[in-house]
Design a protein around this motif. Sequence first.
Motif, mmCIF file in Angstrom:
data_model
loop_
_atom_site.group_PDB
_atom_site.id
_atom_site.type_symbol
_atom_site.label_atom_id
_atom_site.label_comp_id
_atom_site.label_asym_id
_atom_site.label_seq_id
_atom_site.Cartn_x
_atom_site.Cartn_y
_atom_site.Cartn_z
ATOM 1 N N PRO A 31 -4.503 -15.638 -0.679
ATOM 2 C CA PRO A 31 -3.716 -14.726 -1.511
ATOM 3 C C PRO A 31 -4.615 -13.706 -2.218
ATOM 4 N N ILE A 32 -4.129 -12.484 -2.353
ATOM 5 C CA ILE A 32 -4.895 -11.399 -2.958
ATOM 6 C C ILE A 32 -5.326 -11.753 -4.381
ATOM 7 N N GLU A 33 -4.538 -12.576 -5.072
ATOM 8 C CA GLU A 33 -4.883 -12.965 -6.449
ATOM 9 C C GLU A 33 -6.168 -13.780 -6.490
ATOM 10 N N ASP A 34 -6.509 -14.438 -5.377
ATOM 11 C CA ASP A 34 -7.711 -15.259 -5.293
ATOM 12 C C ASP A 34 -8.870 -14.515 -4.634
ATOM 13 N N CYS A 35 -8.824 -13.182 -4.668
ATOM 14 C CA CYS A 35 -9.854 -12.371 -4.029
ATOM 15 C C CYS A 35 -10.417 -11.339 -5.000
ATOM 16 N N TYR A 36 -11.664 -10.958 -4.738
ATOM 17 C CA TYR A 36 -12.277 -9.807 -5.403
ATOM 18 C C TYR A 36 -12.081 -8.603 -4.501
ATOM 19 N N THR A 37 -11.938 -7.415 -5.086
ATOM 20 C CA THR A 37 -12.106 -6.220 -4.270
ATOM 21 C C THR A 37 -13.608 -6.108 -4.044
ATOM 22 N N MET A 38 -14.008 -5.341 -3.080
ATOM 23 C CA MET A 38 -15.435 -5.185 -2.810
ATOM 24 C C MET A 38 -16.149 -4.617 -4.039
ATOM 25 N N THR A 39 -15.514 -3.686 -4.718
ATOM 26 C CA THR A 39 -16.110 -3.083 -5.915
ATOM 27 C C THR A 39 -16.242 -4.110 -7.034
ATOM 28 N N GLU A 40 -15.230 -4.941 -7.232
ATOM 29 C CA GLU A 40 -15.302 -5.985 -8.257
ATOM 30 C C GLU A 40 -16.439 -6.954 -7.976
ATOM 31 N N ALA A 41 -16.591 -7.348 -6.721
ATOM 32 C CA ALA A 41 -17.662 -8.278 -6.356
ATOM 33 C C ALA A 41 -19.034 -7.654 -6.629
ATOM 34 N N GLN A 42 -19.168 -6.354 -6.363
ATOM 35 C CA GLN A 42 -20.437 -5.667 -6.646
ATOM 36 C C GLN A 42 -20.750 -5.697 -8.133
ATOM 37 N N LYS A 43 -19.741 -5.457 -8.959
ATOM 38 C CA LYS A 43 -19.946 -5.439 -10.405
ATOM 39 C C LYS A 43 -20.225 -6.837 -10.956
ATOM 40 N N VAL A 44 -19.481 -7.833 -10.485
ATOM 41 C CA VAL A 44 -19.644 -9.196 -10.985
ATOM 42 C C VAL A 44 -21.044 -9.732 -10.691
ATOM 43 N N PHE A 45 -21.542 -9.490 -9.483
ATOM 44 C CA PHE A 45 -22.829 -10.041 -9.085
ATOM 45 C C PHE A 45 -23.979 -9.059 -9.257
ATOM 46 N N GLY A 46 -23.675 -7.828 -9.651
ATOM 47 C CA GLY A 46 -24.721 -6.834 -9.893
ATOM 48 C C GLY A 46 -25.512 -6.471 -8.647
ATOM 49 N N LYS B 8 -24.382 -2.182 0.020
ATOM 50 C CA LYS B 8 -25.087 -2.635 1.220
ATOM 51 C C LYS B 8 -25.456 -4.110 1.113
ATOM 52 N N ALA B 9 -25.920 -4.540 -0.045
ATOM 53 C CA ALA B 9 -26.281 -5.948 -0.234
ATOM 54 C C ALA B 9 -25.056 -6.846 -0.065
ATOM 55 N N LEU B 10 -23.924 -6.406 -0.569
ATOM 56 C CA LEU B 10 -22.699 -7.192 -0.429
ATOM 57 C C LEU B 10 -22.306 -7.321 1.039
ATOM 58 N N TYR B 11 -22.378 -6.235 1.786
ATOM 59 C CA TYR B 11 -22.048 -6.296 3.205
ATOM 60 C C TYR B 11 -23.028 -7.182 3.960
ATOM 61 N N GLU B 12 -24.300 -7.203 3.540
ATOM 62 C CA GLU B 12 -25.294 -8.054 4.187
ATOM 63 C C GLU B 12 -25.060 -9.530 3.879
ATOM 64 N N VAL B 13 -24.289 -9.827 2.860
ATOM 65 C CA VAL B 13 -23.896 -11.205 2.561
ATOM 66 C C VAL B 13 -22.620 -11.554 3.321
ATOM 67 N N VAL B 14 -21.661 -10.646 3.338
ATOM 68 C CA VAL B 14 -20.354 -10.908 3.941
ATOM 69 C C VAL B 14 -20.455 -11.082 5.461
ATOM 70 N N LEU B 15 -21.139 -10.198 6.147
ATOM 71 C CA LEU B 15 -21.155 -10.229 7.612
ATOM 72 C C LEU B 15 -21.834 -11.467 8.203
ATOM 73 N N PRO B 16 -23.079 -11.786 7.844
ATOM 74 C CA PRO B 16 -23.708 -12.941 8.501
ATOM 75 C C PRO B 16 -23.095 -14.288 8.118
ATOM 76 N N ASN B 17 -22.443 -14.366 6.974
ATOM 77 C CA ASN B 17 -21.840 -15.619 6.537
ATOM 78 C C ASN B 17 -20.388 -15.760 6.981
ATOM 79 N N ASN B 18 -19.910 -14.805 7.775
ATOM 80 C CA ASN B 18 -18.531 -14.822 8.297
ATOM 81 C C ASN B 18 -17.492 -14.989 7.193
ATOM 82 N N ILE B 19 -17.697 -14.318 6.086
ATOM 83 C CA ILE B 19 -16.727 -14.330 4.998
ATOM 84 C C ILE B 19 -15.606 -13.385 5.399
#
Length: 98
Positions: free
Chosen positions: A37-52, A56-67
């Motif tokens: 459900p969308i309520e249990d998700c971050y937008t890509m921008t939110e994830a960037q802000k939360v983890f600082g 590009k770094a976020l995409y390098e985490v998402v792709l190889p880990n099959n998220i």
Amino acid sequence: MKVGRRTIIKRVDLDQLFEQSRPSVAKQKDSSEKQVPIEDCYTMTEAQKVFGISEKALYEVVLPNNIPKYKKGKHAYVPIAAIDRILNPSTGLSGDKA
């Protein structure tokens, strides 16, 4: 058919060749992936802000880990649990110690 130095192949023959070798990946992906459900998700921008981290770094985490990444409208969403598990692995341990 040879014409001078060229070899001419019929379009129908090429289409048949590629139809035989094309795997049915789309069917497997749809059946094995359940959308969170969308309520249990971050937008890509939110994830960037939360983890600082950068985009590009976020995409390098998402792709190889099959998220899984879901698109709705102009936003792309990633599951909070999956991102937290990769980028913040100490979250589960700190709750047990305190």
